[in-house]
Design a protein around this motif. Structure first.
Motif, PDB file in Angstrom:
ATOM      1  N   THR A  22      -4.056  -6.120   5.048  1.00 15.01           N
ATOM      2  CA  THR A  22      -4.825  -6.767   6.102  1.00 15.01           C
ATOM      3  C   THR A  22      -6.314  -6.698   5.772  1.00 15.01           C
ATOM      4  OG1 THR A  22      -5.166  -6.886   8.502  1.00 15.01           O
ATOM      5  CG2 THR A  22      -4.980  -4.704   7.568  1.00 15.01           C
ATOM      6  N   PRO A  23      -7.019  -7.825   5.886  1.00  7.71           N
ATOM      7  CA  PRO A  23      -8.463  -7.785   5.663  1.00  7.71           C
ATOM      8  C   PRO A  23      -9.136  -7.068   6.833  1.00  7.71           C
ATOM      9  CG  PRO A  23      -7.761 -10.014   6.244  1.00  7.71           C
ATOM     10  CD  PRO A  23      -6.528  -9.167   6.144  1.00  7.71           C
ATOM     11  N   LEU A  24     -10.138  -6.275   6.519  1.00  7.44           N
ATOM     12  CA  LEU A  24     -10.861  -5.529   7.548  1.00  7.44           C
ATOM     13  C   LEU A  24     -12.107  -6.302   7.976  1.00  7.44           C
ATOM     14  CD1 LEU A  24     -10.627  -1.955   5.988  1.00  7.44           C
ATOM     15  CD2 LEU A  24      -9.059  -3.070   7.597  1.00  7.44           C
ATOM     16  N   SER A  25     -12.691  -5.886   9.079  1.00  7.01           N
ATOM     17  CA  SER A  25     -13.918  -6.504   9.576  1.00  7.01           C
ATOM     18  C   SER A  25     -14.991  -6.485   8.501  1.00  7.01           C
ATOM     19  CB  SER A  25     -14.455  -5.739  10.794  1.00  7.01           C
ATOM     20  OG  SER A  25     -13.542  -5.757  11.852  1.00  7.01           O
ATOM     21  N   ARG A  26     -15.741  -7.545   8.413  1.00  6.15           N
ATOM     22  CA  ARG A  26     -16.864  -7.602   7.469  1.00  6.15           C
ATOM     23  C   ARG A  26     -18.078  -6.841   7.994  1.00  6.15           C
ATOM     24  NH1 ARG A  26     -18.662 -10.621   3.820  1.00  6.15           N
ATOM     25  NH2 ARG A  26     -20.286 -10.954   4.555  1.00  6.15           N
ATOM     26  N   ARG A  27     -18.138  -6.640   9.299  1.00  4.39           N
ATOM     27  CA  ARG A  27     -19.308  -6.013   9.916  1.00  4.39           C
ATOM     28  C   ARG A  27     -18.929  -4.779  10.720  1.00  4.39           C
ATOM     29  NH1 ARG A  27     -23.586 -10.601  11.645  1.00  4.39           N
ATOM     30  NH2 ARG A  27     -23.533 -11.701   9.661  1.00  4.39           N
ATOM     31  N   GLY A  28     -19.923  -3.945  10.897  1.00  2.00           N
ATOM     32  CA  GLY A  28     -19.768  -2.761  11.718  1.00  2.00           C
ATOM     33  C   GLY A  28     -21.140  -2.184  12.020  1.00  2.00           C
ATOM     34  N   ARG A  29     -21.137  -1.013  12.634  1.00  4.65           N
ATOM     35  CA  ARG A  29     -22.405  -0.352  12.984  1.00  4.65           C
ATOM     36  C   ARG A  29     -22.455   1.015  12.317  1.00  4.65           C
ATOM     37  NH1 ARG A  29     -25.554  -3.343  15.914  1.00  4.65           N
ATOM     38  NH2 ARG A  29     -24.588  -4.975  17.153  1.00  4.65           N
ATOM     39  N   ILE A  30     -23.656   1.371  11.893  1.00  9.39           N
ATOM     40  CA  ILE A  30     -23.829   2.654  11.222  1.00  9.39           C
ATOM     41  C   ILE A  30     -23.497   3.780  12.183  1.00  9.39           C
ATOM     42  CG2 ILE A  30     -25.478   4.224  10.146  1.00  9.39           C
ATOM     43  CD1 ILE A  30     -26.904   1.801   8.988  1.00  9.39           C
ATOM     44  N   TRP A  31     -22.597   4.628  11.763  1.00  2.00           N
ATOM     45  CA  TRP A  31     -22.180   5.802  12.516  1.00  2.00           C
ATOM     46  C   TRP A  31     -22.984   7.007  12.046  1.00  2.00           C
ATOM     47  CZ3 TRP A  31     -19.129  10.161  11.102  1.00  2.00           C
ATOM     48  CH2 TRP A  31     -18.587  10.856  12.169  1.00  2.00           C
ATOM     49  N   SER A  32     -23.250   7.049  10.723  1.00  2.08           N
ATOM     50  CA  SER A  32     -24.039   8.121  10.119  1.00  2.08           C
ATOM     51  C   SER A  32     -24.479   7.662   8.731  1.00  2.08           C
ATOM     52  CB  SER A  32     -23.203   9.403  10.015  1.00  2.08           C
ATOM     53  OG  SER A  32     -23.978  10.469   9.514  1.00  2.08           O
ATOM     54  N   PHE A  33     -25.464   8.335   8.156  1.00  3.87           N
ATOM     55  CA  PHE A  33     -25.900   8.017   6.794  1.00  3.87           C
ATOM     56  C   PHE A  33     -26.611   9.221   6.206  1.00  3.87           C
ATOM     57  CE2 PHE A  33     -29.242   6.723   9.671  1.00  3.87           C
ATOM     58  CZ  PHE A  33     -30.416   7.138   9.056  1.00  3.87           C
ATOM     59  N   THR A  34     -26.735   9.218   4.879  1.00  7.55           N
ATOM     60  CA  THR A  34     -27.416  10.311   4.189  1.00  7.55           C
ATOM     61  C   THR A  34     -28.012   9.796   2.893  1.00  7.55           C
ATOM     62  OG1 THR A  34     -27.210  12.614   3.469  1.00  7.55           O
ATOM     63  CG2 THR A  34     -25.406  11.121   2.879  1.00  7.55           C
ATOM     64  N   ASP A  35     -28.934  10.549   2.366  1.00 12.38           N
ATOM     65  CA  ASP A  35     -29.608  10.238   1.119  1.00 12.38           C
ATOM     66  C   ASP A  35     -28.963  11.078   0.019  1.00 12.38           C
ATOM     67  OD1 ASP A  35     -31.523   8.964  -0.381  1.00 12.38           O
ATOM     68  OD2 ASP A  35     -33.190  10.191   0.305  1.00 12.38           O
ATOM     69  N   LEU A  86     -32.476   2.391   7.433  1.00  2.37           N
ATOM     70  CA  LEU A  86     -31.252   2.594   8.201  1.00  2.37           C
ATOM     71  C   LEU A  86     -31.506   3.333   9.506  1.00  2.37           C
ATOM     72  CD1 LEU A  86     -29.005   3.725   5.208  1.00  2.37           C
ATOM     73  CD2 LEU A  86     -29.283   1.404   6.131  1.00  2.37           C
ATOM     74  N   ALA A  87     -30.615   3.113  10.460  1.00  2.00           N
ATOM     75  CA  ALA A  87     -30.633   3.831  11.735  1.00  2.00           C
ATOM     76  C   ALA A  87     -29.220   3.823  12.302  1.00  2.00           C
ATOM     77  CB  ALA A  87     -31.588   3.163  12.729  1.00  2.00           C
ATOM     78  N   VAL A  88     -28.851   4.879  12.977  1.00  2.00           N
ATOM     79  CA  VAL A  88     -27.542   4.921  13.636  1.00  2.00           C
ATOM     80  C   VAL A  88     -27.486   3.756  14.622  1.00  2.00           C
ATOM     81  CG1 VAL A  88     -26.099   6.235  15.233  1.00  2.00           C
ATOM     82  CG2 VAL A  88     -27.229   7.393  13.317  1.00  2.00           C
ATOM     83  N   GLY A  89     -26.383   3.025  14.599  1.00  2.00           N
ATOM     84  CA  GLY A  89     -26.193   1.882  15.480  1.00  2.00           C
ATOM     85  C   GLY A  89     -26.599   0.551  14.876  1.00  2.00           C
ATOM     86  N   LEU A  90     -27.305   0.560  13.742  1.00  2.00           N
ATOM     87  CA  LEU A  90     -27.720  -0.668  13.077  1.00  2.00           C
ATOM     88  C   LEU A  90     -26.498  -1.426  12.574  1.00  2.00           C
ATOM     89  CD1 LEU A  90     -30.205  -2.306  11.930  1.00  2.00           C
ATOM     90  CD2 LEU A  90     -29.862  -1.002   9.823  1.00  2.00           C
ATOM     91  N   GLU A  91     -26.477  -2.749  12.772  1.00  2.00           N
ATOM     92  CA  GLU A  91     -25.363  -3.547  12.276  1.00  2.00           C
ATOM     93  C   GLU A  91     -25.502  -3.767  10.776  1.00  2.00           C
ATOM     94  OE1 GLU A  91     -22.957  -7.318  13.869  1.00  2.00           O
ATOM     95  OE2 GLU A  91     -24.955  -7.842  13.135  1.00  2.00           O
ATOM     96  N   VAL A  92     -24.381  -3.567  10.046  1.00  3.54           N
ATOM     97  CA  VAL A  92     -24.333  -3.778   8.605  1.00  3.54           C
ATOM     98  C   VAL A  92     -23.117  -4.631   8.272  1.00  3.54           C
ATOM     99  CG1 VAL A  92     -25.574  -1.670   7.965  1.00  3.54           C
ATOM    100  CG2 VAL A  92     -23.095  -1.598   8.244  1.00  3.54           C
ATOM    101  N   TYR A 117     -20.659  -2.551  -1.120  1.00  4.05           N
ATOM    102  CA  TYR A 117     -21.867  -1.935  -0.572  1.00  4.05           C
ATOM    103  C   TYR A 117     -21.979  -2.318   0.897  1.00  4.05           C
ATOM    104  CZ  TYR A 117     -23.609  -1.393  -5.410  1.00  4.05           C
ATOM    105  OH  TYR A 117     -23.778  -1.070  -6.727  1.00  4.05           O
ATOM    106  N   TRP A 118     -22.754  -1.541   1.640  1.00  5.12           N
ATOM    107  CA  TRP A 118     -23.114  -1.878   3.014  1.00  5.12           C
ATOM    108  C   TRP A 118     -24.567  -2.339   3.007  1.00  5.12           C
ATOM    109  CZ3 TRP A 118     -19.244  -2.587   6.041  1.00  5.12           C
ATOM    110  CH2 TRP A 118     -18.083  -1.815   5.916  1.00  5.12           C
ATOM    111  N   ARG A 119     -24.841  -3.435   3.702  1.00  3.61           N
ATOM    112  CA  ARG A 119     -26.185  -3.993   3.767  1.00  3.61           C
ATOM    113  C   ARG A 119     -26.487  -4.372   5.205  1.00  3.61           C
ATOM    114  NH1 ARG A 119     -26.503  -9.318   0.534  1.00  3.61           N
ATOM    115  NH2 ARG A 119     -25.439 -10.076   2.373  1.00  3.61           N
ATOM    116  N   PRO A 120     -27.673  -4.023   5.722  1.00  6.68           N
ATOM    117  CA  PRO A 120     -28.030  -4.452   7.076  1.00  6.68           C
ATOM    118  C   PRO A 120     -27.900  -5.985   7.204  1.00  6.68           C
ATOM    119  CG  PRO A 120     -29.592  -2.829   6.309  1.00  6.68           C
ATOM    120  CD  PRO A 120     -28.725  -3.193   5.124  1.00  6.68           C
ATOM    121  N   THR A 121     -27.362  -6.455   8.315  1.00  7.74           N
ATOM    122  CA  THR A 121     -27.213  -7.888   8.499  1.00  7.74           C
ATOM    123  C   THR A 121     -28.601  -8.534   8.540  1.00  7.74           C
ATOM    124  OG1 THR A 121     -27.094  -7.601  10.887  1.00  7.74           O
ATOM    125  CG2 THR A 121     -25.001  -7.751   9.713  1.00  7.74           C
ATOM    126  N   GLY A 122     -28.660  -9.746   8.057  1.00  9.05           N
ATOM    127  CA  GLY A 122     -29.930 -10.458   8.018  1.00  9.05           C
ATOM    128  C   GLY A 122     -30.761 -10.160   6.786  1.00  9.05           C
TER     129      GLY A 122
END
Length: 141
Positions: A48-61, A108-114, A133-138
């Motif tokens: 099954t193909p998954l959603s192309r978009r989502g929201r950042i739950w967490s991130f790290t460097d 990046l920020a928590v909640g940002l759409e990617v 990769y994940w990229r912020p929309t727009g």
């Protein structure tokens, strides 16, 4: 590339999971042998193909060169990158991945759409290792 983990190009690029026909649970990475839902007696698992978009739950460097099996050329300098945990729009599951080149934790920020985009992890004369990769929309490459 992990066979069967993603497909398509451009706007058709998707991560591929599997969905259980009995309980509708979705899995990524894909599951080909049994339903991982402990409350399910099991059913057929279909790609099954998954959603192309989502929201950042967490991130790290990431500031270290990752160990094998991650492919890096020790002769080349290694660039730090951001890793993102994304809650997928429809599935409400969290999928990890690297930020697209040029995207840093400052972007990046928590909640940002990617959105998920295709990328090249490494290539040499014989092989190209592809990834997502994940990229912020727009944001365009």
């Amino acid at each position: 590339m992990a066979a069967g983990w993603f497909a398509g190009e451009g706007d058709d690029f998707r991560l591929l999971g599997t969905r259980c026909s009995a309980c509708a649970s979705v899995f990524f990475p894909r599951e080909d042998h049994h339903c991982r839902n402990p409350d399910c007696a099991g059913g057929e698992l279909a790609p099954t193909p998954l959603s192309r978009r989502g929201r950042i739950w967490s991130f790290t460097d990431s500031r270290y060169r990752p160990p094998s099996p991650y492919v890096t050329d020790p002769e080349l300098s290694w660039e730090p990158c951001a890793f993102i945990a994304v809650e997928l729009e429809a599935e409400r599951m969290v999928v990890l991945g690297q930020a697209a080149p040029g995207i840093t934790v400052k972007d990046l920020a928590v909640g940002l759409e990617v959105e998920v985009v295709p990328g090249v992890l490494h290539e040499d004369a014989e092989t190209t290792w592809t990834t997502w990769y994940w990229r912020p929309t727009g944001v365009t490459a």
